[in-house]
Write a protein that holds these residues in place. Sequence first.
Motif, PDB file in Angstrom:
ATOM      1  N   GLY A  61      10.247  51.356 -31.557  1.00  0.00           N
ATOM      2  CA  GLY A  61      10.064  52.028 -32.839  1.00  0.00           C
ATOM      3  C   GLY A  61      11.351  52.237 -33.600  1.00  0.00           C
ATOM      4  N   THR A  62      12.371  51.459 -33.267  1.00  0.00           N
ATOM      5  CA  THR A  62      13.671  51.580 -33.933  1.00  0.00           C
ATOM      6  C   THR A  62      13.950  50.369 -34.820  1.00  0.00           C
ATOM      7  OG1 THR A  62      14.770  50.583 -32.024  1.00  0.00           O
ATOM      8  CG2 THR A  62      14.642  52.991 -32.079  1.00  0.00           C
ATOM      9  N   ASP A  63      12.884  49.756 -35.331  1.00  0.00           N
ATOM     10  CA  ASP A  63      12.999  48.506 -36.089  1.00  0.00           C
ATOM     11  C   ASP A  63      13.335  48.711 -37.557  1.00  0.00           C
ATOM     12  OD1 ASP A  63      10.219  48.478 -37.647  1.00  0.00           O
ATOM     13  OD2 ASP A  63       9.865  49.135 -35.589  1.00  0.00           O
ATOM     14  N   GLY A  64      13.449  49.930 -38.015  1.00  0.00           N
ATOM     15  CA  GLY A  64      13.837  50.202 -39.398  1.00  0.00           C
ATOM     16  C   GLY A  64      12.829  49.714 -40.433  1.00  0.00           C
ATOM     17  N   GLY A  65      11.554  49.718 -40.088  1.00  0.00           N
ATOM     18  CA  GLY A  65      10.520  49.313 -41.035  1.00  0.00           C
ATOM     19  C   GLY A  65      10.089  47.861 -40.921  1.00  0.00           C
ATOM     20  N   LEU A  66      10.706  47.102 -40.037  1.00  0.00           N
ATOM     21  CA  LEU A  66      10.359  45.692 -39.869  1.00  0.00           C
ATOM     22  C   LEU A  66       8.891  45.520 -39.478  1.00  0.00           C
ATOM     23  CD1 LEU A  66      11.582  42.815 -39.905  1.00  0.00           C
ATOM     24  CD2 LEU A  66      12.084  43.124 -37.473  1.00  0.00           C
ATOM     25  N   SER A  67       8.367  46.435 -38.684  1.00  0.00           N
ATOM     26  CA  SER A  67       6.988  46.324 -38.198  1.00  0.00           C
ATOM     27  C   SER A  67       5.954  46.399 -39.318  1.00  0.00           C
ATOM     28  CB  SER A  67       6.694  47.400 -37.163  1.00  0.00           C
ATOM     29  OG  SER A  67       6.808  48.678 -37.742  1.00  0.00           O
ATOM     30  N   THR A  68       6.291  47.039 -40.416  1.00  0.00           N
ATOM     31  CA  THR A  68       5.343  47.119 -41.529  1.00  0.00           C
ATOM     32  C   THR A  68       5.707  46.193 -42.684  1.00  0.00           C
ATOM     33  OG1 THR A  68       6.507  49.047 -42.416  1.00  0.00           O
ATOM     34  CG2 THR A  68       4.608  49.470 -40.991  1.00  0.00           C
ATOM     35  N   MET A  69       6.846  45.548 -42.579  1.00  0.00           N
ATOM     36  CA  MET A  69       7.227  44.573 -43.604  1.00  0.00           C
ATOM     37  C   MET A  69       6.432  43.280 -43.430  1.00  0.00           C
ATOM     38  SD  MET A  69      10.991  43.144 -44.412  1.00  0.00           S
ATOM     39  CE  MET A  69      11.286  41.916 -45.642  1.00  0.00           C
ATOM     40  N   PHE A  70       6.265  42.852 -42.186  1.00  0.00           N
ATOM     41  CA  PHE A  70       5.479  41.670 -41.864  1.00  0.00           C
ATOM     42  C   PHE A  70       4.154  42.156 -41.292  1.00  0.00           C
ATOM     43  CE2 PHE A  70       9.880  40.290 -41.564  1.00  0.00           C
ATOM     44  CZ  PHE A  70       9.857  39.129 -42.316  1.00  0.00           C
ATOM     45  N   ARG A  71       3.055  41.941 -42.020  1.00  0.00           N
ATOM     46  CA  ARG A  71       1.758  42.473 -41.620  1.00  0.00           C
ATOM     47  C   ARG A  71       0.752  41.349 -41.412  1.00  0.00           C
ATOM     48  NH1 ARG A  71       0.932  47.148 -46.209  1.00  0.00           N
ATOM     49  NH2 ARG A  71       2.728  48.419 -45.624  1.00  0.00           N
ATOM     50  N   ALA A  72      -0.211  41.614 -40.535  1.00  0.00           N
ATOM     51  CA  ALA A  72      -1.335  40.699 -40.357  1.00  0.00           C
ATOM     52  C   ALA A  72      -2.288  40.859 -41.542  1.00  0.00           C
ATOM     53  CB  ALA A  72      -2.056  41.023 -39.055  1.00  0.00           C
ATOM     54  N   ASP A  73      -3.130  39.864 -41.746  1.00  0.00           N
ATOM     55  CA  ASP A  73      -4.095  39.940 -42.838  1.00  0.00           C
ATOM     56  C   ASP A  73      -5.062  41.105 -42.671  1.00  0.00           C
ATOM     57  OD1 ASP A  73      -2.930  37.743 -44.001  1.00  0.00           O
ATOM     58  OD2 ASP A  73      -4.585  36.368 -43.577  1.00  0.00           O
ATOM     59  N   ASP A  74      -5.312  41.491 -41.418  1.00  0.00           N
ATOM     60  CA  ASP A  74      -6.249  42.591 -41.166  1.00  0.00           C
ATOM     61  C   ASP A  74      -5.526  43.926 -40.969  1.00  0.00           C
ATOM     62  OD1 ASP A  74      -5.131  41.919 -38.723  1.00  0.00           O
ATOM     63  OD2 ASP A  74      -7.040  41.733 -37.658  1.00  0.00           O
ATOM     64  N   TYR A  75      -4.341  44.071 -41.540  1.00  0.00           N
ATOM     65  CA  TYR A  75      -3.529  45.279 -41.394  1.00  0.00           C
ATOM     66  C   TYR A  75      -4.306  46.521 -41.832  1.00  0.00           C
ATOM     67  CZ  TYR A  75       0.247  48.640 -42.075  1.00  0.00           C
ATOM     68  OH  TYR A  75       1.044  49.751 -42.023  1.00  0.00           O
ATOM     69  N   ASP A  76      -4.277  47.529 -40.991  1.00  0.00           N
ATOM     70  CA  ASP A  76      -4.887  48.822 -41.305  1.00  0.00           C
ATOM     71  C   ASP A  76      -4.081  49.885 -40.567  1.00  0.00           C
ATOM     72  OD1 ASP A  76      -6.406  51.142 -41.547  1.00  0.00           O
ATOM     73  OD2 ASP A  76      -8.314  50.105 -41.232  1.00  0.00           O
ATOM     74  N   ALA A  77      -3.200  50.575 -41.282  1.00  0.00           N
ATOM     75  CA  ALA A  77      -2.330  51.575 -40.661  1.00  0.00           C
ATOM     76  C   ALA A  77      -3.133  52.705 -40.031  1.00  0.00           C
ATOM     77  CB  ALA A  77      -1.360  52.134 -41.697  1.00  0.00           C
ATOM     78  N   ALA A  78      -4.224  53.110 -40.651  1.00  0.00           N
ATOM     79  CA  ALA A  78      -5.034  54.213 -40.130  1.00  0.00           C
ATOM     80  C   ALA A  78      -5.663  53.866 -38.781  1.00  0.00           C
ATOM     81  CB  ALA A  78      -6.129  54.579 -41.135  1.00  0.00           C
ATOM     82  N   GLU A  79      -5.944  52.583 -38.566  1.00  0.00           N
ATOM     83  CA  GLU A  79      -6.557  52.125 -37.317  1.00  0.00           C
ATOM     84  C   GLU A  79      -5.539  51.505 -36.358  1.00  0.00           C
ATOM     85  OE1 GLU A  79      -9.810  52.479 -36.432  1.00  0.00           O
ATOM     86  OE2 GLU A  79     -10.104  53.613 -38.287  1.00  0.00           O
ATOM     87  N   SER A  80      -4.256  51.539 -36.717  1.00  0.00           N
ATOM     88  CA  SER A  80      -3.176  50.936 -35.923  1.00  0.00           C
ATOM     89  C   SER A  80      -3.445  49.456 -35.632  1.00  0.00           C
ATOM     90  CB  SER A  80      -2.971  51.693 -34.608  1.00  0.00           C
ATOM     91  OG  SER A  80      -2.569  53.006 -34.872  1.00  0.00           O
ATOM     92  N   ILE A  81      -3.815  48.753 -36.683  1.00  0.00           N
ATOM     93  CA  ILE A  81      -4.107  47.318 -36.565  1.00  0.00           C
ATOM     94  C   ILE A  81      -3.151  46.536 -37.460  1.00  0.00           C
ATOM     95  CG2 ILE A  81      -5.820  45.501 -37.015  1.00  0.00           C
ATOM     96  CD1 ILE A  81      -7.986  47.613 -36.504  1.00  0.00           C
ATOM     97  N   GLY A  82      -2.589  45.461 -36.900  1.00  0.00           N
ATOM     98  CA  GLY A  82      -1.908  44.470 -37.707  1.00  0.00           C
ATOM     99  C   GLY A  82      -0.446  44.695 -38.029  1.00  0.00           C
TER     100      GLY A  82
END
Length: 101
Positions: A53-74
């Motif tokens: 969890g120290t990626d500085g936002g990288l994990s949310t910069m590149f998202r899957a097509d089915d990205y859903d933050a509320a469901e921890s997907i993608g």
Amino acid sequence: MANSIKLGFGYTNTDFTRQYTINNVADSIVSSSAAKEAIRTNVKAINASLAAGTDGGLSTMFRADDYDAAESIGAFNHINDVTIVEKEITELDIGAQEEGD
């Protein structure tokens, strides 16, 4: 053919993947064992930062097509493969033919 590096990205709680290709990579970056080891080390460091969890936002910069933050997907969570494609140069002898050839 020019040198390239292909990266396969994986995402949390989905089977969705992406393939990214970095083209026109300099010979010095891919040609030696030390250079290849540096790529391996850096990819492992990126994966460790994503896991910690120290990626500085990288994990949310590149998202899957089915990205859903509320469901921890993608969210991007690892690089699952790396392929280095090196150019190959082959010179062909096309010198003048001798008579009878």
